[in-house]
Design an enzyme around this catalytic site. Structure first.
Site, PDB file in Angstrom:
ATOM      1  N   HIS A 159      -9.907  12.912  -4.278  1.00 42.54           N
ATOM      2  CA  HIS A 159      -9.810  11.976  -5.395  1.00 42.54           C
ATOM      3  C   HIS A 159     -11.196  11.405  -5.703  1.00 42.54           C
ATOM      4  O   HIS A 159     -11.312  10.266  -6.147  1.00 42.54           O
ATOM      5  CB  HIS A 159      -8.835  10.860  -5.029  1.00 42.54           C
ATOM      6  N   HIS A 201     -14.546   7.252  -6.962  1.00 39.07           N
ATOM      7  CA  HIS A 201     -13.509   6.962  -7.957  1.00 39.07           C
ATOM      8  C   HIS A 201     -14.064   6.638  -9.357  1.00 39.07           C
ATOM      9  O   HIS A 201     -13.630   5.700 -10.015  1.00 39.07           O
ATOM     10  CB  HIS A 201     -12.642   5.784  -7.479  1.00 39.07           C
ATOM     11  N   ASP A 223      -2.436   7.927  -4.049  1.00 43.21           N
ATOM     12  CA  ASP A 223      -3.844   7.911  -4.451  1.00 43.21           C
ATOM     13  C   ASP A 223      -4.609   6.744  -3.825  1.00 43.21           C
ATOM     14  O   ASP A 223      -4.028   5.709  -3.468  1.00 43.21           O
ATOM     15  CB  ASP A 223      -3.958   7.792  -5.974  1.00 43.21           C
ATOM     16  N   ASP A 224      -5.918   6.942  -3.741  1.00 44.83           N
ATOM     17  CA  ASP A 224      -6.911   5.886  -3.482  1.00 44.83           C
ATOM     18  C   ASP A 224      -7.099   5.512  -2.015  1.00 44.83           C
ATOM     19  O   ASP A 224      -7.919   4.649  -1.709  1.00 44.83           O
ATOM     20  CB  ASP A 224      -6.609   4.603  -4.272  1.00 44.83           C
ATOM     21  N   HIS A 268       0.653   4.784  -4.787  1.00 43.94           N
ATOM     22  CA  HIS A 268      -0.649   4.397  -4.243  1.00 43.94           C
ATOM     23  C   HIS A 268      -0.468   3.814  -2.844  1.00 43.94           C
ATOM     24  O   HIS A 268       0.481   3.056  -2.601  1.00 43.94           O
ATOM     25  CB  HIS A 268      -1.342   3.359  -5.134  1.00 43.94           C
TER      26      HIS A 268
END
Length: 716
Positions: free
Chosen positions: A130, A134, A79-80, A231
């Protein structure tokens, strides 16, 4: 290039720079970011089969369903990202162990690092959304959710030319954590065509518990399938990379396969190729984001340069002007062995359609305490300027008429007709104090002095524009002249009040019409010929400054363009020897930096003020801007004290810095455009109102000028 376009281009450039800064702030999540996280809520509206089901939730149809990953299959998810440091390292480890994964990218990071997204796709990994910024979507409206998804897809299309049907909400975990606030979001994104992907194993690498603990957290029990959360961005991910290099071979030895989500579920690929307009919109977006980052980086360098120049200039002005003041004001100071200078001098007044001002000018000269002859050179005026002077029938005043040939030609005509060896030049809209001529010629007691700059002051400073120019004249011109005097590289003898030795004028060929700044041109030529050029601060002249933005623009455009022409004309001084080389290697760089580069970059201070107010850090931005303003105010106050001026006009200094600076930038950029496009600017005479009738504290003439003034044209 039409003149109108030259006017428009500087505004376009300024707007484009501001737009690039705004885009940079927009993409870097500095304005739209929402860091709120909703607290837990009840889950009674969430179907039990979803709470008890698998990590992949499909709400695209009428009945929501969930899917689970088969045993001995692991779907690694990151993620991210993408992150310029950690994503390449994660990809390298995956490639090393021949494993695939799903990267849930944010739009902000994908927009900034499209090459990494392209690499993910090229190496067989799957992409999921995603969101763009955020945020916790349970706190957002449907319109904001749509925007987050659309912008994320736009970035993905621009980076890799695809769309994706996979989605993971920020701050989510496993499916059994769905509640009454997050479930409506999952339902809504399903109607937009997305599969929502949750997790079954959270590595908790964001806690940085160590590689061994990350591996334990990410290992499923008893051969079960899993969607593992890791991540590749959002902080230091060195432990994630370290753990991954051990985790992959270890679980492969236990019979696990690492696959994309759709591969593990034996479903069609989540990727769809984007073509046509949508593809080009994405590419344009990625290009503009990259351009905004590059341009912002350049602007930051420019801001650092202007910061250095501002403080360097202020430091030099304060130090050197103090030295100049101590030298010229100490008891017993004389300019040279021939002091005092008492011989008569010739005063030249070139005039073109100066009917409203010329009588005031001539009458102010009649009060001179120093013996003078006055020559008014009428350069083909059509408003009766010459007749007004002749009708005055004042002793010692002569009128020389010529067809309109330009200001340099008028001055050369005056030099040829002057009877004395010291020649004072002034403008037809300027008035002298009784002591001005005497103070102006005293430096000629030094036989090495070839020219003297006087102290030009704004006479009509009762308006806002006048007050701003008054500040500029006192601080930006006269404090500068003290500095340049000490450095022996005075760049300009002001046309409003200057004096020359006839010998110096003759040696350099008199006034030239090669540039629009004949005063700067002649000053540089005299320097190069080996003469001293000095500043006489007590030789005050009061001139009529432009009263409208249009007139101010015209004047400064001519000054800027003429100064650039003069610098270019005398560029060979950079490589010459003797006095010319000294001026070239000291004077020309200083003039270029402080009069061309610094004004061109100065608006960056205000652009970054706006940027900081919108995107932060707001407090530091405001403090920095006011810090620069305080330094400017201190220098301005010092200059006002040196010139014995009241400090009241400095109240308008903050507004001057915000507005006046932008105008000067546009004028200077327009001058650059004119120069680079090969344009030649014609002389632009200002409309004079005759408002400066006499120096402050003195009575105006009993009868003002009788004729009406012309408006445009004039002596180039």
């Amino acid at each position: 290039m039409p003149l109108r376009l030259r006017h428009l281009l500087p505004l376009v450039v300024l707007a484009a720079m501001m737009a690039m800064l705004m885009l940079r702030g927009y993409v870097h999540s500095e304005i739209l970011a929402d860091y709120r996280i909703r607290s837990e809520a009840a889950a009674d509206t969430v179907p039990q089969k979803i709470l008890d089901g698998g990590p992949v939730v499909d709400t695209r149809g009428a009945t929501p369903t969930s899917l689970d990953v088969p045993d001995h299959r692991i779907v690694l998810t990151f993620d991210d990202g993408p992150d310029p440091k950690w994503t390449p390292e994660v990809l390298d480890v995956l490639k090393k162990h021949r494993a695939h994964a799903v990267f849930f990218i944010t739009g902000t990071m994908a927009s900034r690092y499209p090459d990494l997204v392209r690499r993910m796709v090229d190496e067989g990994h799957e992409i999921g959304l995603h969101t763009f910024n955020h945020p916790d979507l349970s706190l957002q409206s449907k319109k904001r959710i749509d925007w987050e998804l659309t912008q994320n897809q736009l970035a993905l299309a621009g980076a890799a030319g695809i769309r994706t049907s996979l989605f993971r909400p920020p701050y989510s975990s496993s499916a059994d954590a769905l509640d009454n606030a997050s479930w409506p979001v999952t339902q809504y994104v399903g109607t937009r065509g997305y599969l929502t992907v949750f997790t079954t194993a959270d590595s908790e690498d964001w806690r940085r518990p160590g590689a061994a603990q990350i591996i334990r957290n990410a290992t499923p029990e008893k051969g079960k399938g899993a969607i593992v959360l890791m991540h590749d961005s959002g902080g230091d991910r060195s432990q994630t990379v370290e753990a991954l290099d051990t985790y992959l071979p270890r679980l492969k030895e236990q019979g696990y396969r690492f696959d994309n989500l759709t591969g593990a579920l034996k479903a069609p690929s989540a990727h769809t190729e984007v073509t046509g307009v949508e593809l080009w919109k994405g590419k344009a977006w990625v290009f503009l984001v990259a351009a905004s980052d590059d341009i912002t980086a350049v602007l930051v360098v420019g801001l650092a340069v202007i910061g250095f120049l501002v403080f360097a200039r202020f430091g030099l002005m304060l130090l050197l002007s103090a030295m100049h003041t101590r030298r010229t004001r100490k008891r017993g100071f004389v300019w040279g062995p021939d002091a005092p200078v008492t011989e008569p001098v010739s005063v030249l007044v070139p005039a073109y359609n100066e009917a409203k001002c010329i009588e005031n000018t001539v009458r102010s000269l009649m009060g001179s305490e120093h013996p003078i002859e006055i020559l008014v050179i009428d350069d083909g005026s059509s408003d009766g300027t010459a007749r007004i002077v002749e009708d005055l029938a004042l002793p010692g005043v002569r009128v020389v008429r010529q067809l309109n040939a330009g200001k340099p030609a008028a001055l050369n005509r005056g030099i040829a007709n002057a009877r004395h060896d010291i020649i004072v030049m002034m403008d037809g809209d300027t008035v002298f104090e009784p002591s001005t001529v005497g103070e102006l010629v005293q430096p000629f007691a030094d036989p090495q002095v070839g020219a003297v700059a006087g102290n030009a002051k704004v006479g009509n400073k009762n308006t806002l524009i006048g007050a701003w120019q008054h500040i500029e004249y006192v601080m930006g011109f006269n404090l500068d002249r003290r500095m340049y005097d000490v450095l022996r590289c005075m760049p300009t003898i002001p046309g409003a009040v200057g004096a020359f030795r006839r010998t110096a004028l003759n040696r350099v060929g008199g006034m030239s019409d090669d540039t629009l700044a004949e005063d700067t041109d002649i000053t540089m030529a005299i320097h190069r010929d080996g003469w001293k050029v000095v500043y006489a601060e007590k030789a005050r002249a009061w001139t009529e400054a432009p009263e409208s933005v249009q007139q101010l623009w015209s004047q400064r455009y001519r000054w800027c363009y003429g100064t650039m022409q003069a610098i270019w004309k005398h560029r060979r001084a950079l490589v010459e020897r003797g006095p010319s080389g000294r001026f070239g290697r000291v004077g020309l760089p200083l003039v270029s930096l402080f009069m061309v580069v610094a004004p061109l970059l100065a608006p960056l201070i205000d652009l970054f003020l706006v940027y900081g107010l919108l995107f932060g850090p707001t407090g530091k931005t405001i403090a920095a801007w006011f810090g620069v303003l305080a330094v400017q105010a201190g220098c301005a106050a010092y200059a006002f004290v040196l010139d014995r001026e009241r400090l009241t006009p400095l109240i308008s200094l903050p507004l001057q810095q915000l507005l006046y600076r932008q105008l000067m930038y546009i004028v200077l950029l327009q001058s650059w455009i004119t120069a680079l496009t090969g344009g030649r600017l014609r002389w632009q005479k200002l409309r004079r109102m005759g408002q400066v009738a006499a120096p402050p504290g003195e009575s105006a003439p009993a009868e003002p000028g009788r004729a009406t003034a012309g408006v445009d044209g004039g002596a180039p």
